[in-house]
Design a protein around this motif. Sequence first.
Motif, PDB file in Angstrom:
ATOM      1  N   SER A   7       0.840  -1.192   0.000  1.00 17.55           N
ATOM      2  CA  SER A   7       0.000   0.000   0.000  1.00 17.55           C
ATOM      3  C   SER A   7       0.882   1.252   0.000  1.00 17.55           C
ATOM      4  O   SER A   7       2.090   1.177   0.134  1.00 17.55           O
ATOM      5  CB  SER A   7      -0.889  -0.054   1.251  1.00 17.55           C
ATOM      6  N   CYS A   8       0.226   2.399  -0.154  1.00  9.13           N
ATOM      7  CA  CYS A   8       0.957   3.671  -0.176  1.00  9.13           C
ATOM      8  C   CYS A   8       1.232   4.145   1.261  1.00  9.13           C
ATOM      9  O   CYS A   8       0.535   3.775   2.202  1.00  9.13           O
ATOM     10  CB  CYS A   8       0.141   4.719  -0.919  1.00  9.13           C
ATOM     11  N   CYS A   9       2.241   5.001   1.400  1.00  8.78           N
ATOM     12  CA  CYS A   9       2.529   5.617   2.705  1.00  8.78           C
ATOM     13  C   CYS A   9       1.429   6.589   3.128  1.00  8.78           C
ATOM     14  O   CYS A   9       1.359   6.969   4.301  1.00  8.78           O
ATOM     15  CB  CYS A   9       3.821   6.425   2.637  1.00  8.78           C
ATOM     16  N   VAL A  33       5.982   4.873  -1.147  1.00  5.39           N
ATOM     17  CA  VAL A  33       5.401   5.960  -1.931  1.00  5.39           C
ATOM     18  C   VAL A  33       4.773   5.398  -3.206  1.00  5.39           C
ATOM     19  O   VAL A  33       5.444   4.735  -4.010  1.00  5.39           O
ATOM     20  CB  VAL A  33       6.481   7.015  -2.278  1.00  5.39           C
ATOM     21  N   ALA A  34       3.484   5.587  -3.352  1.00  8.84           N
ATOM     22  CA  ALA A  34       2.710   5.197  -4.537  1.00  8.84           C
ATOM     23  C   ALA A  34       2.526   3.683  -4.678  1.00  8.84           C
ATOM     24  O   ALA A  34       2.274   3.191  -5.775  1.00  8.84           O
ATOM     25  CB  ALA A  34       3.291   5.780  -5.829  1.00  8.84           C
ATOM     26  N   ASN A  35       2.649   2.949  -3.576  1.00  4.39           N
ATOM     27  CA  ASN A  35       2.400   1.490  -3.572  1.00  4.39           C
ATOM     28  C   ASN A  35       3.019   0.772  -4.775  1.00  4.39           C
ATOM     29  O   ASN A  35       2.334   0.062  -5.510  1.00  4.39           O
ATOM     30  CB  ASN A  35       0.895   1.182  -3.453  1.00  4.39           C
ATOM     31  N   GLN A  82      -6.205  10.194  -5.354  1.00  3.43           N
ATOM     32  CA  GLN A  82      -5.406  11.379  -4.998  1.00  3.43           C
ATOM     33  C   GLN A  82      -4.001  11.019  -4.525  1.00  3.43           C
ATOM     34  O   GLN A  82      -3.493  11.591  -3.548  1.00  3.43           O
ATOM     35  CB  GLN A  82      -6.109  12.208  -3.927  1.00  3.43           C
ATOM     36  N   CYS A  83      -3.395  10.021  -5.177  1.00  6.79           N
ATOM     37  CA  CYS A  83      -2.057   9.585  -4.741  1.00  6.79           C
ATOM     38  C   CYS A  83      -1.017  10.660  -5.095  1.00  6.79           C
ATOM     39  O   CYS A  83      -0.814  10.991  -6.265  1.00  6.79           O
ATOM     40  CB  CYS A  83      -1.688   8.253  -5.399  1.00  6.79           C
ATOM     41  N   GLY A  84      -0.360  11.169  -4.066  1.00  7.50           N
ATOM     42  CA  GLY A  84       0.642  12.220  -4.277  1.00  7.50           C
ATOM     43  C   GLY A  84       1.851  11.734  -5.053  1.00  7.50           C
ATOM     44  O   GLY A  84       2.455  12.485  -5.814  1.00  7.50           O
ATOM     45  N   GLY A  85       2.216  10.468  -4.865  1.00  6.94           N
ATOM     46  CA  GLY A  85       3.354   9.907  -5.601  1.00  6.94           C
ATOM     47  C   GLY A  85       3.056   9.842  -7.087  1.00  6.94           C
ATOM     48  O   GLY A  85       3.881  10.197  -7.927  1.00  6.94           O
TER      49      GLY A  85
HETATM   50 ZN   LIG Z   1      -0.269   7.403  -2.575  1.00  7.44          ZN
END
Ligand SMILES: [Zn+2]
Length: 220
Positions: A44-46, A69-71, A108-111
């Motif tokens: 999973s993502c952070c 970051v970004a799974n 809305q994944c920031g990575g």
């Molecule tokens: Zn993410």
Amino acid sequence: MATDFPEDLAAGYGRYLQKGYVRFREAQERLAIYGQRPEVMVISCCDSRVTPEGVFHVGPGELFVVRNVANLVPPYEETEGQHGTSAAIEYAVKVLKVKHIVVMGHAQCGGVRAFRETANAPLVTGEFIGRWIKLLEPAAIAMACMPVDKLDDPQLAMEYAGVRQSLKNLRTFPFVDAAVSAGALKVHGAWFDIGSGELRVMDPETEKFEPCLAAGADDT
Ligand SMILES: [Zn+2]
């Protein structure tokens, strides 16, 4: 005790002792004596808004989780370096012998956004995030060639494509590929919508993401 330890965390720990630990006391004592035997690994993502134990509503010992970051799952590599995610995958498959690996993307994944916004001007190679999210490059190429999910939402399309690429990269690990081929391990793609709480699961045939409860109704 003089400490800079965040007060909110200390207070939360107090509540955990009164409620959380009490609730899971027996399970935790058993886990301490007999060790962990989770059947599911989640990648999973952070992102603080995406908590696998919360999404799947499980307690201690049930999920083996790695978050980055970004799974992303990097491809199998024998190069020198500190391959943290790969080490977790190795442990999950070889030692714990998990039956499922779920790669869970999210809204809305920031990575993913960082990759999209710097696609034409990547972060300098010396920076960690810039190098890490380059793992999304093959996903961007695959997405451009793929008719599936020609979405009006390029962020969502890239989040899906990142999960698909990570699933492909998982199969480059010889021990993962062997376990999948032997039927001992299944790999899954998923995507979580933070605002609505909706979970979508990737159909392995079409590679489309469908609502989890409809797609996995026979698993409940
Ligand atoms: Zn993410």
